[in-house]
Design an enzyme around this catalytic site. Structure first.
Site, PDB file in Angstrom:
ATOM      1  N   CYS A 129      44.683  39.970  43.277  1.00 56.29           N
ATOM      2  CA  CYS A 129      46.146  39.945  43.840  1.00 56.29           C
ATOM      3  C   CYS A 129      47.125  40.830  43.118  1.00 56.29           C
ATOM      4  O   CYS A 129      48.126  41.425  43.845  1.00 56.29           O
ATOM      5  CB  CYS A 129      46.674  38.600  43.771  1.00 56.29           C
ATOM      6  N   GLU A 150      41.399  40.560  35.604  1.00 49.88           N
ATOM      7  CA  GLU A 150      42.747  40.552  35.965  1.00 49.88           C
ATOM      8  C   GLU A 150      43.874  40.103  35.201  1.00 49.88           C
ATOM      9  O   GLU A 150      43.658  39.092  34.244  1.00 49.88           O
ATOM     10  CB  GLU A 150      42.783  39.749  37.406  1.00 49.88           C
ATOM     11  N   ASN A 205      41.790  45.062  47.565  1.00 51.96           N
ATOM     12  CA  ASN A 205      41.222  43.840  47.022  1.00 51.96           C
ATOM     13  C   ASN A 205      40.638  43.075  48.053  1.00 51.96           C
ATOM     14  O   ASN A 205      39.504  43.511  48.974  1.00 51.96           O
ATOM     15  CB  ASN A 205      42.326  43.089  46.244  1.00 51.96           C
ATOM     16  N   GLU A 206      41.086  41.707  48.430  1.00 51.94           N
ATOM     17  CA  GLU A 206      40.486  41.011  49.289  1.00 51.94           C
ATOM     18  C   GLU A 206      41.224  40.942  50.669  1.00 51.94           C
ATOM     19  O   GLU A 206      41.615  40.075  51.203  1.00 51.94           O
ATOM     20  CB  GLU A 206      40.438  39.566  48.918  1.00 51.94           C
TER      21      GLU A 206
HETATM   22  O1  AHR Z   1      40.825  35.457  40.836  1.00 50.50           O
HETATM   23  C1  AHR Z   1      42.078  34.923  41.267  1.00 50.50           C
HETATM   24  C2  AHR Z   1      42.313  35.551  42.533  1.00 50.50           C
HETATM   25  O2  AHR Z   1      41.873  35.063  43.497  1.00 50.50           O
HETATM   26  C3  AHR Z   1      42.578  37.141  42.515  1.00 50.50           C
HETATM   27  O3  AHR Z   1      43.677  37.754  42.348  1.00 50.50           O
HETATM   28  C4  AHR Z   1      42.252  37.153  44.130  1.00 50.50           C
HETATM   29  O4  AHR Z   1      41.316  38.433  44.350  1.00 50.50           O
HETATM   30  C5  AHR Z   1      41.935  36.037  44.504  1.00 50.50           C
HETATM   31  O5  AHR Z   1      42.544  35.419  45.691  1.00 50.50           O
END
Ligand code: AHR
Length: 694
Positions: free
Chosen positions: A258, A63, A389-390
């Site tokens: 994120c 990322e 993502n999450e």
């Molecule tokens: O790895 C850092 C962040 O952690 C990522 O962007 C997100 O997916 C998680 O909250």
């Protein structure tokens, strides 16, 4: 003229990370000192191999956080090359060598309307040069005798024969190399030159000077080392890619995290904006400008010069399966919580379908043709995509289902990675699994764990008794957070190693895993811990990096049944706050109960003819153990190798100054008898490779 270091000075954090001490985790090891002398028996049943170990078990997750892309992996040396930062001249300064003129930022009739700003030099008197200088990302690092590719888009005015020069200077103003350009016209044109550096510098600057009076417009000012990974133009830093390649990752998940979600919907990552001519890739602000609790980085932007084509190519280079993640119509649920209405998801779903065509489609298809035009007619062999993502909650599931239906209808061959929220064992996670077990289709579910080291020890068995029917699990983001400052200690790495014994043992269910985040730039990070630290010239792996490398490079083909007999360890419960997920309804946490005397998993590497054992001693005292291979794989003395990751204290870390404090050390041996008798050091991770006689 002041030679400023114009890089975002989010300084200090890295050193505090490295010096930090984790009170809570220190307690773990101090408490677990009982039963030091009692020997442990490890029995490996070589006669009854179990399930195959997932070939995708160990991968990486990239990322653009902590300046991982621009200023990091992406080798561009000029910061804010297209003047699109909110502070348009950030990282730039004016250079006036006895002349007279102005430097303004304009946007009328731009080179590219998607990156509309450019710089105008209005030079009345050129003196011995009038122009601008870029200070890179905290300085431009160059090496003696190496070539640097300069390029700029420029436009002159009618009636003037404008000329430009690009100088590379060190921090004392000494000229290291230069190239010149003539022939500017009234149209935007790209000019390129090669600058050979006559000396080394860590804080060089690129000076772009008008050498005749008149008006010149400048945009996309760029400087790349010739020595990028595979010598590619618009390439990546070779030393950082090597760190990835050395992990032999089975897959790479990208580009987030994120940043896929964006803080709001306009800020979300859109893959189509990241391909084609770099001048036409709109710069986006980086969601990590606004760090979570750590230093902010207001001038952190994404040029997307490292875009989806480059990601796919990198995956191919390092033998990793690409796992792109797509926005599912939701911005960050911690932040703006913006949603694309369900009846307007069409364009986003189309983006997902087009991505598959871009990666895999024939060159005769519209997106396959775009890939071919970028120099890769062969498909990238995409097999998996992440939807969201999450993400969590009903709003996610209803959007996910729209994508799921469209993707499966057109591409049943593509597996989908589905989110399960930002944590495990909480209400979001529970709801997700209730859905997946009651009709919501999912192939692979992405679970995230950022927890204290003790959690990783207690959760090494979390998948042992999990239901096997239903979707597979992807441990998509994890890292042991060792106390409030979260240094990358040996202790954290060993806890992760213990947890990974559980993933190997359960890799029929947990088919993929990746540590997060991957990269961090010293002095410019928003999140710790991280796997790999770098600055403009150096790089080192944390102890966690070596845990990942050892697992990945020693992955067995099939699992073997293993029993461990020895004194168990009971730890006091973790404080609830250390395992809470923001905003999620609280739930009872999984806890395995007493911990084993040693954490062990392993299997057979059939090609090498070896039994591979992962043995983790997270405790404060060494553990003596006898390893017995039952089942007839060995008849006499066993030749073997032990690769041991440990150090003087659990608090030990690696650093630029001491990158090898915690690194694997290898020894070979031949056993006296048919058993392996060893002492496993306090706070250690050992890979044993034992040659079978078959
Ligand atoms: O790895 C850092 C962040 O952690 C990522 O962007 C997100 O997916 C998680 O909250």
């Amino acid at each position: 003229m002041k030679y400023a270091d114009s890089f975002n000075p989010a300084l200090g954090m890295h050193h505090s990370i490295l010096n930090g001490l984790a009170g809570m985790a220190a307690l773990i090891f101090a408490l677990a000192t009982g039963a030091a002398e009692t020997s442990v028996g490890i029995t490996v049943d070589t006669g009854h191999p179990g399930h195959a170990v997932s070939p995708l078990l160990h991968g990486v997750f990239f990322e653009d956080i902590n300046y991982g892309a621009d200023g990091g992996l992406y080798a561009e040396l000029v910061q804010n090359r297209s003047f699109e930062h909110q502070e348009h001249l950030y990282a730039w300064g004016t250079v006036n060598r006895g002349g007279q003129g102005t430097v303004t930022v304009e946007s009328a009739d731009p080179l590219n309307p998607r990156n509309p700003h450019y710089v105008r030099l209005n030079v009345a008197d050129v003196g011995s040069g009038f122009g601008i200088a870029n200070y890179g990302f905290g300085g431009i690092a160059v090496k003696t005798g190496e070539n640097y590719f300069f390029s700029v888009w420029a436009r002159g005015e009618a009636g003037n024969s404008m000329k430009l020069r690009a100088d590379l200077e060190d921090d004392t103003g000494r000229l290291l190399g230069e190239c010149a350009t003539t022939g500017l016209s009234t149209q935007w044109q790209q000019f390129e030159g090669v600058i050979k550096s006559s000396g080394p510098a860590t804080h060089a600057r690129l000076v772009v000077l008008a050498t005749a009076p008149g008006r010149i417009d400048l945009d996309m000012v760029s400087l790349f080392p010739e020595n990028t990974w595979k010598h590619r133009r618009n390439g990546m830093r070779a030393d950082l890619v090597k760190m990835l390649a050395d992990l032999h990752p089975a897959f790479m998940r990208f580009p987030g995290g994120c940043i896929v979600e964006g803080k709001d919907l306009p800020n979300r990552y859109q893959w189509k904006d990241t391909i084609g001519d770099v001048a036409g890739r709109p710069e986006n602000w980086n969601r990590w400008q606004d760090a979570m609790g750590d230093a902010t980085a207001p001038q952190y932007y994404q040029t997307c010069g490292l875009g989806f084509f480059e990601f796919f190519q990198l995956c191919e280079d390092i033998g990793a399966e690409p796992v792109p993640v797509l926005n599912c119509g939701m911005a960050c649920q911690y932040e703006s919580k913006q949603l694309v209405p369900l009846d307007r998801l069409g364009p986003l779903v189309q983006d997902a379908l087009d991505l598959i065509e871009f990666a895999n489609g024939p060159v005769t298809s519209p997106w396959g043709a775009r890939r071919a035009a970028m120099g890769h007619p062969e498909p990238f062999k995409l097999k998996m995509v992440g939807v969201g993502n999450e993400q969590w909650g009903e709003q996610y599931f209803e959007r996910y289902m729209v994508f799921q239906a469209a993707l499966k209808a057109k591409h049943p061959e593509i597996r989908i990675v589905t989110g399960a929220g930002p944590g495990v064992d909480d209400g979001f996670w529970k709801l997700a699994w209730e859905k997946f077990r009651s009709g919501t289709p999912a192939d692979i579910v992405d679970e995230h764990y950022y927890r204290p080291p003790q959690w990783f020890l207690e959760n090494a068995t979390r998948y042992d008794s999990q239901v096997r029917s239903g979707p597979k699990v992807f441990a998509g983001e994890f890292a042991a957070h060792d106390g409030p400052k979260r240094p990358s200690t040996l202790r954290a790495a060993v806890a992760e190693a213990a947890f990974l014994t559980g993933l190997v043992r359960n890799s029929d269910l947990v088919v993929m895993s990746s540590y997060a985040p991957l990269f961090a730039k010293a002095g410019a990070s928003q999140w710790a811990p991280d796997l790999i630290w770098f600055d403009n010239t150096r790089v080192f792996g944390t102890p966690s990096y070596y845990v990942q490398a050892l697992y990945s490079c020693n992955r067995p083909d099939v699992i073997l049944p293993i029993s461990v007999n020895g004194p168990q360890v009971i730890l006091p419960p973790l404080p609830a706050a250390s395992v809470a997920t923001y905003g999620a309804p609280p739930q009872p946490q999984f806890c395995s109960g007493p911990l084993p005397a040693l954490f062990v998993a392993g299997g057979l590497d059939r090609r090498a003819g070896e039994v591979v054992l992962f043995v983790v001693n997270p405790y404060a005292v060494p553990r003596d153990a006898t390893v017995t291979l039952s089942g007839g794989a060995t008849q006499g003395a066993i030749p073997g190798r032990a690769i041991v990751l440990t150090s003087a204290t659990p608090d030990d870390v690696n650093s630029f100054e001491a990158p090898a404090t915690v690194i694997p050390r290898e020894e070979t041996f031949t056993t006296a008898g048919t058993e392996v008798v060893r002492s496993f050091p306090a706070c250690s991770f050992t890979v044993l490779r034992l040659r079978t006689s078959q």
